[in-house]
Enzyme design. Structure first.
Site, short mmCIF file in Angstrom:
data_model
loop_
_atom_site.label_atom_id
_atom_site.label_comp_id
_atom_site.label_asym_id
_atom_site.label_seq_id
_atom_site.Cartn_x
_atom_site.Cartn_y
_atom_site.Cartn_z
N ASP A 19 0.81 -1.23 0.00
CA ASP A 19 0.00 0.00 0.00
C ASP A 19 0.84 1.27 0.00
OD1 ASP A 19 -2.20 -1.69 0.11
OD2 ASP A 19 -2.24 -1.67 2.30
N LYS B 218 1.73 2.11 -5.13
CA LYS B 218 2.26 1.55 -6.39
C LYS B 218 1.33 1.84 -7.57
CE LYS B 218 2.33 -2.44 -4.32
NZ LYS B 218 2.08 -2.04 -2.92
N GLY C 27 -4.53 -4.31 -3.81
CA GLY C 27 -5.52 -3.27 -4.12
C GLY C 27 -4.73 -2.04 -4.51
N HIS C 28 -4.68 -1.74 -5.79
CA HIS C 28 -3.88 -0.62 -6.28
C HIS C 28 -4.81 0.52 -6.71
CE1 HIS C 28 -0.22 -3.43 -7.21
NE2 HIS C 28 -0.61 -3.46 -5.96
N GLN D 6 2.05 -6.03 -3.23
CA GLN D 6 2.49 -6.12 -1.82
C GLN D 6 3.76 -5.28 -1.63
OE1 GLN D 6 1.55 -9.54 -3.33
NE2 GLN D 6 -0.41 -8.59 -2.87
P1 GDP Z 1 -0.78 0.31 -3.51
O1 GDP Z 1 -1.35 -0.98 -3.05
O2 GDP Z 1 0.69 0.40 -3.28
O3 GDP Z 1 -1.14 0.63 -4.93
O4 GDP Z 1 -1.44 1.45 -2.60
P2 GDP Z 1 -3.00 1.57 -2.20
O5 GDP Z 1 -3.73 2.06 -3.38
O6 GDP Z 1 -3.48 0.32 -1.57
O7 GDP Z 1 -2.92 2.63 -1.04
C1 GDP Z 1 -2.40 3.90 -1.23
C2 GDP Z 1 -3.49 4.92 -0.89
O8 GDP Z 1 -2.91 6.20 -0.79
C3 GDP Z 1 -4.54 5.03 -1.97
O9 GDP Z 1 -5.76 5.41 -1.38
C4 GDP Z 1 -4.00 6.15 -2.85
O10 GDP Z 1 -5.03 6.82 -3.57
C5 GDP Z 1 -3.38 7.06 -1.81
N1 GDP Z 1 -2.20 7.82 -2.24
C6 GDP Z 1 -1.21 7.47 -3.10
N2 GDP Z 1 -0.24 8.43 -3.10
C7 GDP Z 1 -0.64 9.38 -2.24
C8 GDP Z 1 -0.04 10.61 -1.79
O11 GDP Z 1 1.04 11.00 -2.17
N3 GDP Z 1 -0.75 11.33 -0.87
C9 GDP Z 1 -1.97 10.93 -0.40
N4 GDP Z 1 -2.57 11.69 0.49
N5 GDP Z 1 -2.54 9.78 -0.80
C10 GDP Z 1 -1.88 9.00 -1.70
P1 IMO Z 2 -0.88 -4.22 -2.24
O1 IMO Z 2 -0.41 -4.75 -3.58
C1 IMO Z 2 -0.98 -4.66 2.07
C2 IMO Z 2 -1.00 -8.75 3.66
C3 IMO Z 2 -2.26 -9.23 4.35
C4 IMO Z 2 -1.65 -10.21 5.35
C5 IMO Z 2 -0.52 -10.85 4.54
C6 IMO Z 2 -0.87 -12.17 3.89
O2 IMO Z 2 -2.19 -3.52 -2.31
O3 IMO Z 2 0.20 -3.42 -1.59
P2 IMO Z 2 -2.40 -12.84 1.80
O4 IMO Z 2 -3.82 -12.50 1.49
O5 IMO Z 2 -1.42 -12.38 0.78
O6 IMO Z 2 -2.22 -14.28 2.13
O7 IMO Z 2 -2.09 -12.03 3.17
O8 IMO Z 2 -0.16 -9.90 3.55
N1 IMO Z 2 -1.21 -8.22 2.28
C7 IMO Z 2 -1.16 -6.93 1.96
N2 IMO Z 2 -1.00 -5.83 2.72
N3 IMO Z 2 -1.07 -4.53 0.74
C8 IMO Z 2 -1.21 -5.61 -0.05
O9 IMO Z 2 -1.17 -5.55 -1.39
C9 IMO Z 2 -1.30 -6.89 0.56
N4 IMO Z 2 -1.46 -8.15 0.10
C10 IMO Z 2 -1.39 -8.96 1.16
O10 IMO Z 2 -2.93 -8.18 4.99
O11 IMO Z 2 -1.07 -9.51 6.41
MG MG Z 3 -2.90 -1.66 -1.82
#
Ligand code: GDP
Ligand code: IMO
Ligand code: MG
Length: 421
Positions: free
Chosen positions: A13, A16, A40-41, A222
């Site tokens: 998270d 990415k 979840g991207h 991840q």
């Molecule tokens: P990922 O899994 O690495 O793609 O990240 P996620 O999408 O799960 O979580 C990142 C969260 O932060 C999302 O809600 C994005 O919309 C948000 N986000 C990404 N970059 C920034 C930033 O620079 N500032 C803020 N405030 N939010 C951001």
């Molecule tokens: P993105 O790509 C954050 C965590 C789960 C759990 C562990 C194992 O959005 O960054 P799994 O379902 O893979 O067997 O869970 O890894 N986890 C993540 N945490 N971002 C993710 O993906 C994750 N994918 C798995 O919460 O702790």
């Molecule tokens: Mg994510």
């Protein structure tokens, strides 16, 4: 032409999805190399937010070929939903999405086994996303998995029945109650749906694209601290999230890798269980969660929050061969009077920046350095020099300690809220 890689340096998270979307105009191809719908991207542009789980984050750029590589595990039900949702935006998924015939399939029973195993572990559970990730990779490594290519093969039903029979034995031994009939119709419908997509030998395809001079960006899911080998085992995911995973997850030779973009948040978050040395289970942590909207993009679970941790960041940079750092969510820290950063650990009275064998068992006390905070609306800033001096002091310190340049700063979730340094 060579391949660049984007991946997360923390516990996932890191942003990415947003960064891949920002970088995509410079690439012809975006290819996911591991993980599955546990990811979840999030992407934001034009006032809308999109969350992708399996589809690569280049999909909203019309010119871009998107590949789901062999290292990914695919849930047909989830992917069908995702494709249908993305199609409502007008993008031509059928034209631009290629799925590896060697990617493994998440069956409904894999999801059930994930739930049953986690329930059995009780308080010791990993806190998985319950998307069937671990059971699917277990079957892959155990050489009994089903691959996307099997869905279109002659022996699909017999392979499916064999796999399900094995899973039923496991589910019964775990005393788990379920009704497979609730899940199978959607699965078979989704299998039919996916047959209309480009299911190909992506390792030949991607290598041909490289030979043809196409620019390829490999997208990780991840983060490094969730890597099956190097993460905080057993509180990890079941794939190699590091740069090496891009080679095995796409069929790309190591010498084809060029840049490695490592993404880190200006602080840390973790969702699920496991060690987190700099976690702030207090008002500061609450504030970080609130200001950063730190709730999982896949499961909606509140994310655990804490300060930036340089020992883990250095470790991640070493494992990945990061050439360019990208810092996200620095805007979230705006308004904090003081920003803390963990510079090293004290383990049994010894100062070190090396991670111990087991972070959970070791008595780790983070050694913090305090920085004067910053204020103002960073999200409206577009050049590095506009950013508050106190923020730049913080970033300069990180760079100097790590020895890798921070080349991009994200100051908000939107595509536009990005600063190249
Ligand atoms: P990922 O899994 O690495 O793609 O990240 P996620 O999408 O799960 O979580 C990142 C969260 O932060 C999302 O809600 C994005 O919309 C948000 N986000 C990404 N970059 C920034 C930033 O620079 N500032 C803020 N405030 N939010 C951001
Ligand atoms: P993105 O790509 C954050 C965590 C789960 C759990 C562990 C194992 O959005 O960054 P799994 O379902 O893979 O067997 O869970 O890894 N986890 C993540 N945490 N971002 C993710 O993906 C994750 N994918 C798995 O919460 O702790
Ligand atoms: Mg994510």
């Amino acid at each position: 032409m060579k391949v660049d890689v984007v991946l997360g340096l923390q516990w996932g998270d890191e942003g990415k999805g947003k960064i891949v979307d920002v970088l995509t105009p410079k690439y012809d191809v975006v290819a996911r190399f591991q993980g599955g719908p546990n990811a979840g991207h999030s992407l934001e542009f034009g006032g809308n937010k999109y969350v992708l789980n399996t589809i690569p984050s280049g999909i909203f750029h019309e010119h871009c070929i998107n590949i789901i590589g062999n290292g990914v595990v695919v849930d047909p039900v989830q992917l069908k939903k995702e494709i249908e949702k993305a199609e409502t935006t007008g993008v031509d998924i059928r034209k631009n999405l290629y799925i590896s015939e060697k990617a493994h399939v998440i069956l409904p029973t894999h999801r059930l086994v994930d739930a049953a195993s986690e329930a059995k572990k009780g308080v010791h559970k990993v806190g998985s996303t319950l998307r069937g990730i671990s059971p699917t990779y277990q079957d892959k490594i155990g050489r009994s998995g089903m691959r996307i290519g099997d869905l279109i093969g002659q022996n699909f039903m017999s392979k499916y029945n064999t796999a399900v029979a094995n899973h039923k034995i496991l589910l019964d031994s775990l005393g788990f109650e379920y009704n497979l009939a609730d899940h199978e119709p959607a699965f078979f419908e989704a299998v039919e749906f996916l047959k209309g997509f480009k299911i190909v030998n992506t390792e030949y395809y991607v290598n041909q694209l490289i030979t043809d001079g196409k620019r390829v960006l490999a997208e990780g899911a991840q983060g490094t601290l969730l890597d099956i080998d190097f993460g905080s085992y057993p509180f990890v995911t079941s794939s190699n999230t590091i740069t090496g995973g891009a080679c095995s997850g796409l069929g790309i030779a190591p010498q084809k890798i060029n840049k490695v973009f490592g993404i880190f948040k200006a602080y840390c978050t973790r969702v699920g269980n496991g060690p987190f040395p700099t976690e702030q289970e207090n008002e500061t942590g609450e504030l970080l969660r609130k200001l950063g909207h730190e709730f999982g993009a896949t499961t909606g679970r509140p994310r655990r929050t804490g300060w930036l941790d340089l020992p883990t960041l250095k470790y991640a940079i070493m494992l990945n061969g990061v050439t360019d750092l990208i810092c996200t969510k620095s805007d979230v820290l705006s308004g904090f009077e003081e920003v803390m950063l963990c510079d090293s650990y004290s383990i049994n009275g010894k100062i070190t920046d090396e991670l111990p064998f087991n972070l959970l068992d070791a008595e780790v006390t983070p050694q913090y350095k305090a920085f004067k905070g910053w204020s103002g609306n960073l999200s409206s800033m577009r050049t590095y020099n506009e950013l508050p001096e106190t923020f730049r002091t913080y970033m300069d310190f990180v760079e100097s300690k790590i020895g890798v340049p921070v080349n991009m700063i994200s100051v908000g979730p939107d595509r536009e809220e990005t600063i190249a340094k």
